[in-house]
Enzyme design. Sequence first.
Site, PDB file in Angstrom:
ATOM      1  N   PRO A   1       5.757   4.226   4.512  1.00 34.38           N
ATOM      2  CG  PRO A   1       5.004   5.361   2.617  1.00 34.38           C
ATOM      3  CD  PRO A   1       6.101   5.362   3.630  1.00 34.38           C
ATOM      4  CB  CYS A   2       4.156  -0.926   5.758  1.00 37.00           C
ATOM      5  SG  CYS A   2       2.398  -0.791   6.135  1.00 37.00           S
ATOM      6  CE  LYS A   3      -1.367  -0.348  -1.958  1.00 39.79           C
ATOM      7  NZ  LYS A   3      -2.136   0.709  -2.670  1.00 39.79           N
TER       8      LYS A   3
END
Length: 565
Positions: free
Chosen positions: A108-110
């Site tokens: 996840p890059c959020k």
Amino acid sequence: MTEKEIRHFHLFCGLGGGAAGFNRGEARIGNLQARFRCLGGVDSSPLAIADFSRLAGVHGTVMDLFDRAQYRAFHGKEPPADWREATPADIRQAAGNERPHIVFTSPPCKAFSGLLSESKSKTAKYQALNQLTLRGIWLTLEAWHDDPPEFVLLENVPRIQNRGRHLLDQIVPLLQKYGYAVAETTHDCGELGGLAQSRKRFLLVARHMEKVPPFLYEPKKSPLLHIGDILGRMPLPGDAVAGPMHRVPSLQWKTWVRLAFVEAGSDWRSLNKLAVQDGFLRDYLIVPADHRRNDYLGVIPWDEHTGAVSGRGLPTNGRYSVADPRFQGSAEYGQYGVRDWSDTSGAVSGQSAPGGGRYAVADPRNPSGKVFGKYAVTPWNDPSGTVISGSTTGQGAFAVADPRTGLNRGRGDDYLTAAHYGVMPWSATAGAVSAAAAHDNGRWSVADPRTASAAESLPHPNTPATVIIEALDGTWHRPFTTLELASLQGLVDPEAHLELEGLNDSAWRERIGNAVPPPAAQAIAGVMGQALLLAWSGETFLLNAMPIWVKPVAVALSVAGVVRE
């Protein structure tokens, strides 16, 4: 030709864009030809795994990769009784108990992205999400510690090099301990895959030095396409043949009007150029299109020829008026004329009526008692009107043009709002498709030249509607459909049909925005397959015009250590 199988496996696989692209990878060295096969993928979303199984052609595994402390920090509660931490054995089982040559991780890059504010990214919840990058690499290395994969990749947003520096500084020595040379690279997926979007990404490339001594070359780059190159090959939005993912979102009427007045290539700031008087547009009038009365009130220039004279050649039925240069002003031709309050009147005649000359006046006094300030906005540097008991935006000038927008321009924290209602030109390249792509949080609308008729009557400003308003530039400013975003992402050919799991547009868009574009993954797979074939054939060098990947000058990945662009 001798075919050599190259097996790949995916952690945080999402809907399977990376896996689908790797499956299409091509590599050939001498009489050796690569055939890519996916062993599986792992993700915590059941819907994403259902999509993965279709796109990658192999069953994926639903698995939460948090450890217990990370689960508590992210969810704010203890995990359920049947929950347990994933182990290296679980990862091997998800790969069918086979050993992959390439492991591709896209955690996840959020919290690394500018979509999330700096302060929020530092909270315990999002720090736990960030730590999946390190945990995913550790699980991979331990799963095949006795026979490591030839390549281990970590894909994310470029900002991970800043916000996630402390994690990368742990990941690199961990990989080196297992015998890998490591390079931190950045690339544009649009250039690698020949897409119509510019999508800058970070890729950490780890090559096992003992197993793969050859250099790893960069994929070939292609020029970015125009949005119209992709969308022009698709049916018009709303066409049933394209399925539910190609429907135009239902927006409030006032939102459609705003989009129509945004200049292509700009955003909500275009609306600042409009003159608003008494809460209404001063210089424009929107009327329903009526194809039975084309060229309504049309005026033909003096030096052009007229169209066919019909049996109903009236001003309101077509172009049956002319711009006559032989004008001589008189009371007769001043019919319905209105004089300014500060002007002198003309001579008062016996036919002094509004239809007989300039016998009307723009009276600034308000004898009717009508509230002319309705929905008015007071400038920041003007005094307010009297505050009354009904001081609301609908009663007078009780709104203010506040210059303190809160946008942190230049710091990168205003990604969601700086391009509010942004409209992209048909011939431009799209920005990176994000998981939050919607008409009101970025440049996710397009100036579509394929216009059609509007509604027969104008709806209330707050009425949800799907309409076509021909904008000032003659195009239809509308949000991208979900299917168009998938096509810009390279997940599906523009002529093809796609229907993801579920029935929710926002969930579809989130999975599409999180996906690795398959054409970019295909390009990466090709150069890695080439390096593997070189190693398996006993070669250590290939004459290649492409630069060696992730080298500032001429440093190859065969050098033990870290290389950063």
